[in-house]
Design a protein around this motif. Structure first.
Motif, mmCIF file in Angstrom:
data_model
loop_
_atom_site.group_PDB
_atom_site.id
_atom_site.type_symbol
_atom_site.label_atom_id
_atom_site.label_comp_id
_atom_site.label_asym_id
_atom_site.label_seq_id
_atom_site.Cartn_x
_atom_site.Cartn_y
_atom_site.Cartn_z
ATOM 1 N N THR A 60 40.131 42.760 41.410
ATOM 2 C CA THR A 60 40.406 41.850 40.293
ATOM 3 C C THR A 60 41.822 42.071 39.769
ATOM 4 O O THR A 60 42.583 41.120 39.562
ATOM 5 C CB THR A 60 39.387 42.072 39.158
ATOM 6 O OG1 THR A 60 38.078 41.731 39.622
ATOM 7 C CG2 THR A 60 39.723 41.220 37.943
ATOM 8 N N HIS A 96 37.446 38.052 47.481
ATOM 9 C CA HIS A 96 37.961 36.757 47.033
ATOM 10 C C HIS A 96 37.805 35.640 48.056
ATOM 11 O O HIS A 96 37.931 34.457 47.704
ATOM 12 C CB HIS A 96 39.438 36.887 46.657
ATOM 13 C CG HIS A 96 39.690 37.815 45.508
ATOM 14 N ND1 HIS A 96 39.391 37.482 44.199
ATOM 15 C CD2 HIS A 96 40.204 39.073 45.468
ATOM 16 C CE1 HIS A 96 39.716 38.487 43.403
ATOM 17 N NE2 HIS A 96 40.214 39.468 44.146
ATOM 18 N N ALA A 112 36.998 37.130 39.347
ATOM 19 C CA ALA A 112 37.339 38.186 38.407
ATOM 20 C C ALA A 112 36.060 38.891 37.978
ATOM 21 O O ALA A 112 35.103 38.248 37.537
ATOM 22 C CB ALA A 112 38.056 37.611 37.183
#
Length: 297
Positions: A60, A96, A112
């Motif tokens: 993140t 991601h 996130a």
């Protein structure tokens, strides 16, 4: 609650060192428990292993840096503890779904994972029957399997180890050694170095260990002994979660540096009325006054 405050101090340490080296032993000391128990508590309370939480938080932070600075991927890899840009890119993509280079593009969808903060929330919708018991050191003999600290993997591996042990035909010989309390076949999670541990299927005994079996000494300790009723392994796993997330934070006790013990009685373990026990090692309880500060029942 001091216990929760110390646990959150450990989280603050982790968060402050995402871009550097994280010492699990130091985090555990901040939480006033062993590294082994710190990782177990974290997994129960957060629902994910500690290592996975750190990985998600690092990825993140890395995504924010990629989108707001011109930092090189190789520098980010070193900053967040990866030996090579390739290993970093693989970890980044797993979180991601895109490469670090692609993450720089405007409009790119990234994930996130927020910082965890612990607080007490006692549901109180189901009773927990327990007693506090002091016990001298005692010796166990049995078979063992090495485990890592991934809680979800353990939930699968431990029942398989029991099944394999039962199928091996060793259980009658093992039960024949039983001559000390606690009476029953024991499942013992023996603390190791914080990264892994040994799980014993054993009995309490003062007889010599037969060939092919291992021995281990349980240290003198104060124990919270919880009664568990229900089909295994689900009933036991749910009780263990409730002990760590509900009972322990509100009890005034701390996790002692000693093994966790499960005590299994005879009977049909798939029956909803099957009974067993969980023994939780306790460090000294703080002196508190007033009935409102008594441990939850």
């Amino acid at each position: 609650m001091d216990w929760i405050e110390r646990l959150n101090q450990a989280i603050s340490y982790l968060e402050g060192n995402l871009g550097g080296s994280i010492d699990y032993d130091h985090a555990a000391r901040l939480a006033c428990c062993s590294t082994f128990h710190f990782q177990r508590m974290f997994s129960y309370m957060a629902g994910i292993p500690l290592s996975e939480y750190i990985r998600r938080r690092r990825m993140t932070a890395a995504a924010f840096e990629l989108q707001t600075t011109g930092v090189k991927v190789i520098d980010l890899a070193l900053k967040y503890g990866y030996d090579s840009p390739t290993a970093f890119t693989r970890a980044f993509h797993n979180i991601h779904g895109v490469s670090p280079t692609a993450a720089r593009a405007q409009g790119m969808s990234l994930k996130a994972f927020p910082r965890i903060s612990f607080s007490i929330s006692i549901k109180g919708d189901a009773e927990m029957n327990y007693r506090i018991e002091q016990k001298d050191a005692f010796r166990i003999v049995g078979v063992k399997q090495h485990m890592n600290m991934n809680l979800e993997e353990n939930f699968a591996e431990v029942p398989l180890f029991w099944q394999k042990t039962a199928q091996s035909g060793i259980m009658p010989a093992l039960c024949g050694l039983m001559n000390r309390a606690p009476l029953g076949v024991l499942g013992v999670s023996a603390c190791m170095n914080g990264k892994d541990f040994d799980y014993y299927i054993a009995v309490a005994t003062d007889l010599p260990a037969p060939e092919g079996m291992e021995e281990y000494e349980i240290p003198a300790c104060t124990w919270a002994v919880f009664e568990c009723t229900g089909a295994l392994p689900h009933a036991l796993q749910e009780l263990q979660k409730r002990i760590v997330t509900e009972w322990l934070p509100a009890s005034g006790y701390e996790y002692a540096d000693a093994p966790d013990i499960e005590v299994y009685s005879d009977g049909d373990q798939q029956s909803p009325s099957y009974s067993c026990q969980v023994w939780l090692p306790l460090a000294g309880r703080k002196q508190q006054s007033g009935p409102e500060n008594a441990p939850p029942a």
